[in-house]
Design a protein around this motif. Structure first.
Motif, PDB file in Angstrom:
ATOM      1  N   GLY A 109       0.823  -1.206   0.000  1.00 60.92           N
ATOM      2  CA  GLY A 109       0.000   0.000   0.000  1.00 60.92           C
ATOM      3  C   GLY A 109       0.859   1.259   0.000  1.00 60.92           C
ATOM      4  N   GLY A 110       2.096   1.150  -0.460  1.00 58.34           N
ATOM      5  CA  GLY A 110       3.048   2.269  -0.481  1.00 58.34           C
ATOM      6  C   GLY A 110       4.434   1.670  -0.387  1.00 58.34           C
ATOM      7  N   TYR A 111       5.474   2.534  -0.419  1.00 59.74           N
ATOM      8  CA  TYR A 111       6.833   1.996  -0.407  1.00 59.74           C
ATOM      9  C   TYR A 111       7.437   1.979   1.000  1.00 59.74           C
ATOM     10  N   ALA A 112       6.877   2.797   1.897  1.00 59.93           N
ATOM     11  CA  ALA A 112       7.550   3.043   3.173  1.00 59.93           C
ATOM     12  C   ALA A 112       7.707   1.779   4.029  1.00 59.93           C
ATOM     13  N   ALA A 113       6.669   0.944   4.080  1.00 57.89           N
ATOM     14  CA  ALA A 113       6.749  -0.228   4.956  1.00 57.89           C
ATOM     15  C   ALA A 113       7.831  -1.183   4.465  1.00 57.89           C
ATOM     16  N   PHE A 114       7.942  -1.335   3.162  1.00 60.84           N
ATOM     17  CA  PHE A 114       9.003  -2.191   2.616  1.00 60.84           C
ATOM     18  C   PHE A 114      10.375  -1.587   2.908  1.00 60.84           C
ATOM     19  N   ALA A 115      10.471  -0.275   2.742  1.00 59.33           N
ATOM     20  CA  ALA A 115      11.762   0.400   2.932  1.00 59.33           C
ATOM     21  C   ALA A 115      12.280   0.207   4.357  1.00 59.33           C
ATOM     22  N   ARG A 116      11.381   0.054   5.332  1.00 57.78           N
ATOM     23  CA  ARG A 116      11.822  -0.105   6.733  1.00 57.78           C
ATOM     24  C   ARG A 116      12.697  -1.353   6.921  1.00 57.78           C
ATOM     25  N   TYR A 117      12.523  -2.361   6.067  1.00 53.84           N
ATOM     26  CA  TYR A 117      13.333  -3.589   6.195  1.00 53.84           C
ATOM     27  C   TYR A 117      14.762  -3.380   5.700  1.00 53.84           C
ATOM     28  N   ASP A 118      14.975  -2.329   4.899  1.00 51.20           N
ATOM     29  CA  ASP A 118      16.322  -1.949   4.437  1.00 51.20           C
ATOM     30  C   ASP A 118      17.086  -3.163   3.884  1.00 51.20           C
ATOM     31  N   VAL A 119      16.423  -3.882   3.008  1.00 51.08           N
ATOM     32  CA  VAL A 119      16.950  -5.165   2.515  1.00 51.08           C
ATOM     33  C   VAL A 119      18.355  -5.000   1.926  1.00 51.08           C
ATOM     34  N   GLY A 120      18.603  -3.848   1.292  1.00 50.10           N
ATOM     35  CA  GLY A 120      19.895  -3.635   0.639  1.00 50.10           C
ATOM     36  C   GLY A 120      21.070  -3.611   1.591  1.00 50.10           C
ATOM     37  N   ASN A 121      20.824  -3.350   2.858  1.00 50.56           N
ATOM     38  CA  ASN A 121      21.938  -3.302   3.811  1.00 50.56           C
ATOM     39  C   ASN A 121      22.068  -4.561   4.671  1.00 50.56           C
ATOM     40  N   LEU A 122      21.247  -5.564   4.377  1.00 50.86           N
ATOM     41  CA  LEU A 122      21.392  -6.830   5.105  1.00 50.86           C
ATOM     42  C   LEU A 122      22.467  -7.675   4.420  1.00 50.86           C
ATOM     43  N   LYS A 123      22.965  -8.648   5.163  1.00 48.73           N
ATOM     44  CA  LYS A 123      24.035  -9.507   4.619  1.00 48.73           C
ATOM     45  C   LYS A 123      23.600 -10.971   4.672  1.00 48.73           C
ATOM     46  N   VAL A 124      24.252 -11.771   3.840  1.00 49.85           N
ATOM     47  CA  VAL A 124      23.892 -13.194   3.755  1.00 49.85           C
ATOM     48  C   VAL A 124      24.486 -13.951   4.946  1.00 49.85           C
ATOM     49  N   GLY A 125      23.616 -14.562   5.746  1.00 55.87           N
ATOM     50  CA  GLY A 125      24.075 -15.405   6.855  1.00 55.87           C
ATOM     51  C   GLY A 125      24.137 -16.861   6.447  1.00 55.87           C
ATOM     52  N   LYS A 126      23.358 -17.209   5.427  1.00 55.21           N
ATOM     53  CA  LYS A 126      23.349 -18.598   4.955  1.00 55.21           C
ATOM     54  C   LYS A 126      22.771 -18.616   3.546  1.00 55.21           C
ATOM     55  N   ARG A 127      23.357 -19.428   2.689  1.00 62.63           N
ATOM     56  CA  ARG A 127      22.823 -19.615   1.334  1.00 62.63           C
ATOM     57  C   ARG A 127      22.679 -21.106   1.069  1.00 62.63           C
ATOM     58  N   ILE A 128      21.554 -21.478   0.481  1.00 61.19           N
ATOM     59  CA  ILE A 128      21.384 -22.854   0.000  1.00 61.19           C
ATOM     60  C   ILE A 128      20.940 -22.779  -1.459  1.00 61.19           C
ATOM     61  N   ALA A 129      21.585 -23.564  -2.312  1.00 57.70           N
ATOM     62  CA  ALA A 129      21.179 -23.651  -3.724  1.00 57.70           C
ATOM     63  C   ALA A 129      20.398 -24.951  -3.906  1.00 57.70           C
ATOM     64  N   TYR A 130      19.226 -24.849  -4.470  1.00 60.45           N
ATOM     65  CA  TYR A 130      18.389 -26.022  -4.728  1.00 60.45           C
ATOM     66  C   TYR A 130      18.303 -26.220  -6.250  1.00 60.45           C
ATOM     67  N   ASP A 131      18.476 -27.439  -6.685  1.00 56.75           N
ATOM     68  CA  ASP A 131      18.368 -27.745  -8.112  1.00 56.75           C
ATOM     69  C   ASP A 131      17.148 -28.632  -8.249  1.00 56.75           C
ATOM     70  N   MET A 132      16.072 -28.106  -8.801  1.00 60.42           N
ATOM     71  CA  MET A 132      14.847 -28.910  -8.780  1.00 60.42           C
ATOM     72  C   MET A 132      14.275 -29.129 -10.168  1.00 60.42           C
ATOM     73  N   GLN A 133      13.489 -30.192 -10.265  1.00 60.03           N
ATOM     74  CA  GLN A 133      12.995 -30.665 -11.560  1.00 60.03           C
ATOM     75  C   GLN A 133      11.575 -30.153 -11.771  1.00 60.03           C
ATOM     76  N   ALA A 134      11.455 -28.866 -11.998  1.00 60.63           N
ATOM     77  CA  ALA A 134      10.131 -28.313 -12.309  1.00 60.63           C
ATOM     78  C   ALA A 134      10.320 -27.002 -13.046  1.00 60.63           C
ATOM     79  N   ASN A 135       9.319 -26.658 -13.828  1.00 58.91           N
ATOM     80  CA  ASN A 135       9.335 -25.412 -14.576  1.00 58.91           C
ATOM     81  C   ASN A 135       9.303 -24.222 -13.619  1.00 58.91           C
ATOM     82  N   TRP A 136       9.992 -23.153 -13.991  1.00 53.03           N
ATOM     83  CA  TRP A 136      10.097 -21.985 -13.118  1.00 53.03           C
ATOM     84  C   TRP A 136       8.732 -21.411 -12.751  1.00 53.03           C
ATOM     85  N   LYS A 137       7.757 -21.536 -13.657  1.00 53.58           N
ATOM     86  CA  LYS A 137       6.430 -20.943 -13.379  1.00 53.58           C
ATOM     87  C   LYS A 137       5.696 -21.707 -12.281  1.00 53.58           C
ATOM     88  N   LEU A 138       5.953 -23.015 -12.182  1.00 52.41           N
ATOM     89  CA  LEU A 138       5.311 -23.764 -11.096  1.00 52.41           C
ATOM     90  C   LEU A 138       5.805 -23.269  -9.744  1.00 52.41           C
TER      91      LEU A 138
END
Ligand code: FES
Ligand SMILES: [Fe+2]
Length: 374
Positions: A169-198
């Motif tokens: 309903g606006g940009y402000a609530a999303f901006a509060r999370y400041d996603v651009g300044n967060l850092k990766v604490g954990k990454r997992i890569a999944y390789d799955m057998q399905a179309n991207w749209k599913l």
């Protein structure tokens, strides 16, 4: 005429099965969706220092994303302008100040200019400025690298702001999370057998949450009903009363993200940034997926758990209570996407299936695909 035939169905049809396995449709999607929109390919903070690079695939193109001496990230088609040899054949690395082709040693600066071509540059007929690497439009948005292969790309805000404003309903609530300044604490890569749209369609509905995600619904009981179609204009799902945080234990082990308001602290927001990003906002972390289509029936999904860097710097930082719960949810989701993929070629699904009322908002995504692919 039977009574059944006179009834108006509340169901809306899905895309027909072939949209999920037909190589010709997939090629069309690569050309008209992934080669014309801004597509997320990773995180800017993963490429640090002059000469650091990653090789990514968008549509049918291999692309080098490289940091220059001026610290600017740039993207180039991974194709030598001489006879077309692929330049960088590793997924990532660090170059010493230039990109050199293995074949005849044409050499490019980190900014893409052709700076060396053995026995050619002395020839006055050779205008080397014409033979630099071909650039690809690149933007860093909220810490993420987005590329656009189009000839005249629209601004990235045009593409990303609308779904955010609709969701919050606006940009402000999303901006509060400041996603651009967060850092990766954990990454997992999944390789799955399905179309991207599913994967996207599955994420957009929660009709499946009750049967598929008991652990998730215990923390966020609003999802038990399966109806998320009204979650626009800032509406969120709240944590269960006896739950402190979205973690495997339900206990809080981190402070809230610094920019949040009191009213944000018990909320969960999930939303899609088409064509390939899923975002989940929690009070003390963010879970972000980006999809890499890898054939009509295969998708690589990168999942990052993002945290406040100040919290990550603490000696006792441990992301696993947040990772465990969403990894469970991820694997449950991929399982049903793969089960669905198996049936896409059946004659039972030739004309597709239906979205039940709780899922019907996903038809807008199907229409978006049809509009692009037709
Ligand atoms: S193909 Fe690259 S230098 Fe010849
Ligand atoms: Fe799910």
């Amino acid at each position: 005429m039977t009574t059944m035939a006179r009834l108006e169905t509340p169901f809306v049809s899905t895309l027909p099965g072939r949209y999920y396995y037909d190589p010709a449709i997939y090629e069309m999607e690569l050309e008209r969706i992934f080669s014309q929109m801004w597509v997320c390919v990773g995180r800017a903070d993963a490429i640090t220092g002059a000469g650091a690079y990653e090789v990514v695939t968008v549509g049918r193109e291999s692309i080098i994303v490289i940091r220059g001496r001026d610290d600017v990230l740039r993207a180039f088609l991974n194709v030598c302008r001489h006879r077309g040899a692929r330049l960088c054949n590793e997924a990532s690395g660090k170059l010493k100040g230039s990109i050199q082709c293995r074949y005849h040693a044409w050499t490019y600066g980190l900014d893409g200019r052709l700076i060396g071509a053995p026995n050619v540059l002395s020839d006055e007929q050779f205008e080397r400025a014409l033979f630099g690497l071909l650039p690809v439009a690149l933007e860093v948005w909220e810490g993420l690298i987005w590329l656009n292969l189009g000839d005249d790309p629209a601004s990235i805000e045009d593409q990303l702001n609308e779904p955010i404003i609709e969701r919050f309903g606006g940009y402000a609530a999303f901006a509060r999370y400041d996603v651009g300044n967060l850092k990766v604490g954990k990454r997992i890569a999944y390789d799955m057998q399905a179309n991207w749209k599913l994967v996207l369609e599955n994420f957009m509905e929660c009709y499946h949450c009750g049967p598929m995600h008991p652990e998730f619904c215990r923390l966020l009981p609003g999802y038990k009903t399966g109806d998320v179609s009204d979650y626009v204009n800032g509406e969120a799902v709240s944590l269960a009363e006896n739950v402190e945080a979205f973690t495997i234990t339900g206990k809080a082990s981190r402070p809230p993200l610094p920019g949040l308001l009191q009213e944000d602290l018990r909320h969960y927001y999930g939303f899609v940034l088409q064509p390939n990003v899923l975002l989940n906002l929690l009070h003390d972390h963010v879970v972000m997926h980006w999809l890499i289509p890898n054939g009509p029936g295969r998708t690589v999904i990168m999942c990052d758990w993002l945290f406040d860097p100040q919290v990550m710097a603490r000696a006792d930082f441990d992301p696993m209570d947040a990772v465990e719960i969403f990894d469970i949810v991820n694997r449950q989701d991929w399982e049903v996407c793969e089960l669905t993929q198996l049936s896409m070629g059946s004659k039972a699904y030739q004309s597709g299936g239906v979205y039940v009322p709780e899922e019907r908002h996903i038809r807008a995504f199907a229409d978006f695909v049809l509009e692009r692919v037709r």
